[in-house]
Scaffold this active site. Structure first.
Site, PDB file in Angstrom:
ATOM      1  N   GLU A 122      -5.525   4.013   5.918  1.00 30.15           N
ATOM      2  CA  GLU A 122      -5.181   3.815   4.497  1.00 30.15           C
ATOM      3  C   GLU A 122      -5.607   5.010   3.637  1.00 30.15           C
ATOM      4  O   GLU A 122      -4.842   5.442   2.768  1.00 30.15           O
ATOM      5  CB  GLU A 122      -5.829   2.519   3.992  1.00 30.15           C
ATOM      6  CG  GLU A 122      -5.419   2.205   2.569  1.00 30.15           C
ATOM      7  CD  GLU A 122      -6.050   0.921   2.042  1.00 30.15           C
ATOM      8  OE1 GLU A 122      -5.893  -0.130   2.682  1.00 30.15           O
ATOM      9  OE2 GLU A 122      -6.706   0.999   0.990  1.00 30.15           O
ATOM     10  N   ARG A 173       0.819  -1.219   0.000  1.00 31.53           N
ATOM     11  CA  ARG A 173       0.000   0.000   0.000  1.00 31.53           C
ATOM     12  C   ARG A 173       0.856   1.274   0.000  1.00 31.53           C
ATOM     13  O   ARG A 173       0.465   2.297   0.569  1.00 31.53           O
ATOM     14  CB  ARG A 173      -0.956   0.046   1.202  1.00 31.53           C
ATOM     15  CG  ARG A 173      -2.029  -0.987   1.194  1.00 31.53           C
ATOM     16  CD  ARG A 173      -2.963  -0.884  -0.011  1.00 31.53           C
ATOM     17  NE  ARG A 173      -3.810  -2.041  -0.023  1.00 31.53           N
ATOM     18  CZ  ARG A 173      -3.407  -3.224  -0.516  1.00 31.53           C
ATOM     19  NH1 ARG A 173      -2.220  -3.364  -1.085  1.00 31.53           N
ATOM     20  NH2 ARG A 173      -4.212  -4.258  -0.474  1.00 31.53           N
ATOM     21  N   SER A 202     -10.998  -0.500   2.931  1.00 26.98           N
ATOM     22  CA  SER A 202     -10.339  -0.741   4.227  1.00 26.98           C
ATOM     23  C   SER A 202      -9.894   0.598   4.799  1.00 26.98           C
ATOM     24  O   SER A 202      -9.213   1.361   4.121  1.00 26.98           O
ATOM     25  CB  SER A 202      -9.102  -1.618   4.037  1.00 26.98           C
ATOM     26  OG  SER A 202      -9.480  -2.828   3.432  1.00 26.98           O
TER      27      SER A 202
END
Ligand SMILES: Cc1cc2nc3c(=O)[nH]c(=O)nc-3n(C[C@H](O)[C@H](O)[C@H](O)COP(=O)(O)OP(=O)(O)OC[C@H]3O[C@@H](n4cnc5c(N)ncnc54)[C@H](O)[C@@H]3O)c2cc1C
EC number: 1.3.1.98
Length: 395
Positions: A387, A170, A273
């Site tokens: 995130e 990520r 998420s």
């Protein structure tokens, strides 16, 4: 030319993000050519105005106060196929504004392999390499050949190779160049207190080139839940169209698709998420409660130079399931700070998604995120990292 494209912004961030919260923007510039996109960014940078490059708004949490600066959205779409043969695979390029999921669908239709497990991830091609989108065992880094960017620092177009992009879980060099002052998404040493590019990267993605394999059999299915759904052994391959169908089904069952139906599905009013899965040294797993799900961490370093790659496993670290930690810390599905009628709640289908139940504000989402993050820290001593890109809010 750019001045003509500037409109007094009517939409708010609540209209243009998937969490459907956030206030006004000063100016919205929608561009339809690469030259317009570069001009708009350059004009705002020259004027010292903060710039927010907006894709599909599916990874953004923007404050109720909105954003004082210029919001720029690339409206281009269309794939350019450079070559497709069994020797060199399929080489194609898409502009930043193209829908990522439409690209995945088209790749599968044309009989190319490498992005099938990314089916159903909302947003644009331009944002995909920024946080190295990933799901069900695949990451975009496995199929990217290079990324053309407008470098706001040097005022010129550059082509970034895989080595330059330095993908990780990520994250990427693009994301680190955003220099988020209140997030640990980059390495702490990377954070420049002047943060001149935030909330968008220094490098504005113009287009992304992919190298894919020709065929209809997927890359090896390494995600156990997906292998079970497909009825194949872990590590086996399956038809790419079957992989897409199975991934869309799994995502649908967890509320992890965009809400496009006639009736609102509030479990889908999210940014996906909300926290990344923490990566910890492998020997520290013993300190966590028995049964905590852990996943291997793959390096994004390509293992092949021709076509999709899954990376190699780094045995020194593991990824811990953030969803499990959240649930075990007392925040089950549907949890809300103010009880079952809370405006913001943990999704009723997946504990990793924080959702807007129809009338939440950005502040409601922040309150919930802080409570969840604090609870996991208190229970396990693990600090969850958000995130989405946080604009005007901090946890
Ligand atoms: C229901 C749901 C499910 C999701 N599932 C997943 C998942 O499985 N895996 C996953 O990885 N993510 C997932 N996400 C998160 C999100 O879809 C991805 O991060 C996506 O790549 C964001 O794309 P976007 O165009 O919406 O970016 P935005 O939210 O508009 O922007 C995100 C960031 O990227 C920057 N950016 C956008 N375009 C450019 C550009 N051209 N150049 C430079 N910077 C740019 C923005 O400035 C911002 O900093 C999910 C989100 C939702 C809502």
């Amino acid at each position: 030319m750019t001045e003509d494209l500037r409109t007094l912004a009517e939409p708010t961030f609540a209209d243009l993000t998937t969490l459907r919260v956030g206030g006004d923007m000063d100016t919205l510039v929608r561009t339809t050519t690469e030259a317009e996109l570069i001009d708009a960014v350059r004009a705002a940078d020259d004027a010292g105005e903060p710039v927010l490059i907006l894709g599909g708004g599916s990874n953004l949490l923007v404050a109720d106060e909105g954003f004082s600066g210029v919001v720029i959205q690339d409206q281009r779409s269309g794939l350019r196929v450079e070559s497709a043969d069994s020797c060199g695979g399929a080489n194609l390029t898409a502009p930043a504004g193209h829908s990522m999921d439409e690209l995945v669908a088209e790749v599968i239709d044309r009989g190319w392999v490498g992005v099938e497990s990314l089916s159903g991830i909302p947003g644009t091609v331009g944002a995909a390499p920024v946080q190295n989108i990933g799901a069900y065992g695949q990451e975009i880094s496995g199929s990217v050949a290079n990324v053309r960017v407008w470098d706001r620092g040097r005022g010129r177009v550059r082509t970034l190779s895989l080595v330059d992009l330095d993908f990780g879980y990520r994250t990427s060099m693009l994301k680190r160049s955003t220099q988020m002052p209140h997030s640990r998404a980059g390495e702490p040493g990377d954070v420049d207190p002047r943060a001149p590019w935030y909330p968008s990267p220094r490098y504005v993605v113009l287009d992304v080139s992919f190298q894919l394999r020709i065929g209809t059999l997927s890359t090896p299915i390494v995600y156990p839940e997906l292998a079970r759904r497909l009825g194949v052994e872990e590590g086996a391959r399956a038809e790419t169209s079957a992989v897409r169908d199975a991934v869309l089904e799994l995502r649908g069952s967890k509320g992890m698709l965009l809400d496009t139906g006639d009736q609102p599905d509030y479990d889908r009013w999210s940014a996906g998420s909300f926290f990344t899965n923490p990566i910890i040294p492998a020997d520290l797993v013993a300190d966590l409660p028995e049964g905590v799900p852990v996943f291997p961490v793959r390096t994004a370093t390509p293992t092949t130079t021709t076509g999709p790659a899954l990376g190699t496993i780094d045995p020194s670290v593991v990824k811990v399931s953030a969803a499990w930690l959240i649930e075990r810390a007392g925040f089950g599905k549907g949890y809300g700070v103010d009880g079952p009628d809370s405006a913001a709640r943990v999704s009723t289908r997946h504990t990793l998604a924080l959702t807007n139940r129809g009338h939440a504000t950005a502040n409601d989402i922040v309150r919930l995120a802080r409570e969840v993050r604090g609870g996991v820290d208190a229970a396990f001593g693990i600090e969850l990292v958000p995130e989405p890109v946080l604009v005007g809010v901090s946890l």
